[in-house]
Design a protein around this motif. Sequence first.
Motif, short mmCIF file in Angstrom:
data_model
loop_
_atom_site.label_atom_id
_atom_site.label_comp_id
_atom_site.label_asym_id
_atom_site.label_seq_id
_atom_site.Cartn_x
_atom_site.Cartn_y
_atom_site.Cartn_z
N UNK A 7 12.04 3.48 6.67
CA UNK A 7 13.15 4.36 6.30
C UNK A 7 14.01 3.73 5.21
N UNK A 8 14.21 2.42 5.25
CA UNK A 8 14.97 1.76 4.19
C UNK A 8 14.19 1.76 2.89
N UNK A 9 12.87 1.57 2.96
CA UNK A 9 12.05 1.64 1.75
C UNK A 9 12.08 3.04 1.14
N UNK A 10 12.08 4.07 1.99
CA UNK A 10 12.16 5.44 1.48
C UNK A 10 13.45 5.66 0.71
N UNK A 27 0.84 -1.20 0.00
CA UNK A 27 0.00 0.00 0.00
C UNK A 27 0.88 1.25 0.00
N UNK A 28 1.90 1.27 0.82
CA UNK A 28 2.82 2.40 0.91
C UNK A 28 3.52 2.67 -0.42
N UNK A 29 3.90 1.60 -1.11
CA UNK A 29 4.63 1.72 -2.38
C UNK A 29 3.71 1.86 -3.60
N UNK A 30 2.39 1.78 -3.36
CA UNK A 30 1.41 1.81 -4.45
C UNK A 30 1.62 0.65 -5.42
N UNK A 55 15.25 3.31 -0.72
CA UNK A 55 15.14 2.47 -1.91
C UNK A 55 14.29 3.17 -2.99
N UNK A 56 13.20 3.81 -2.55
CA UNK A 56 12.33 4.53 -3.50
C UNK A 56 13.09 5.67 -4.18
N UNK A 57 13.89 6.40 -3.42
CA UNK A 57 14.68 7.48 -4.02
C UNK A 57 15.63 6.94 -5.07
N UNK A 58 16.21 5.80 -4.80
CA UNK A 58 17.16 5.19 -5.73
C UNK A 58 16.49 4.60 -6.96
N UNK A 59 15.23 4.18 -6.83
CA UNK A 59 14.53 3.51 -7.94
C UNK A 59 13.44 4.37 -8.56
N UNK A 60 13.27 5.59 -8.08
CA UNK A 60 12.28 6.54 -8.60
C UNK A 60 10.84 6.12 -8.35
N UNK A 61 10.59 5.26 -7.35
CA UNK A 61 9.23 4.92 -6.97
C UNK A 61 8.76 5.98 -5.98
N UNK A 62 7.56 6.49 -6.17
CA UNK A 62 7.05 7.55 -5.30
C UNK A 62 6.20 6.97 -4.18
N UNK A 63 6.42 7.41 -2.92
CA UNK A 63 5.63 6.90 -1.80
C UNK A 63 4.21 7.41 -1.85
N UNK A 64 3.35 6.73 -1.12
CA UNK A 64 1.94 7.08 -1.04
C UNK A 64 1.72 8.03 0.12
N UNK A 65 2.08 9.30 -0.07
CA UNK A 65 1.91 10.30 1.00
C UNK A 65 0.81 11.26 0.66
#
Length: 64
Positions: free
Chosen positions: A49-52, A15-18, A54-64
Amino acid sequence: MDEYPEVMNVDEAAKYLKLSPSTVRNYIRNKKIPYRRAFKGARVTFSKSILEEWMRETSIKPNN
């Protein structure tokens, strides 16, 4: 209060990663996502925090 806990299970991380839970499980199987498992056969958990990072490195946007 933050909607997502610091330690998440597969469904919460999805859910967080969409992403769908099956996509997250596929990423785990293919070692494409950082996760933790206390011991073989234990449930998979994710650090927010590790997923955040990882998202920056892979260009995945969090569900905020």
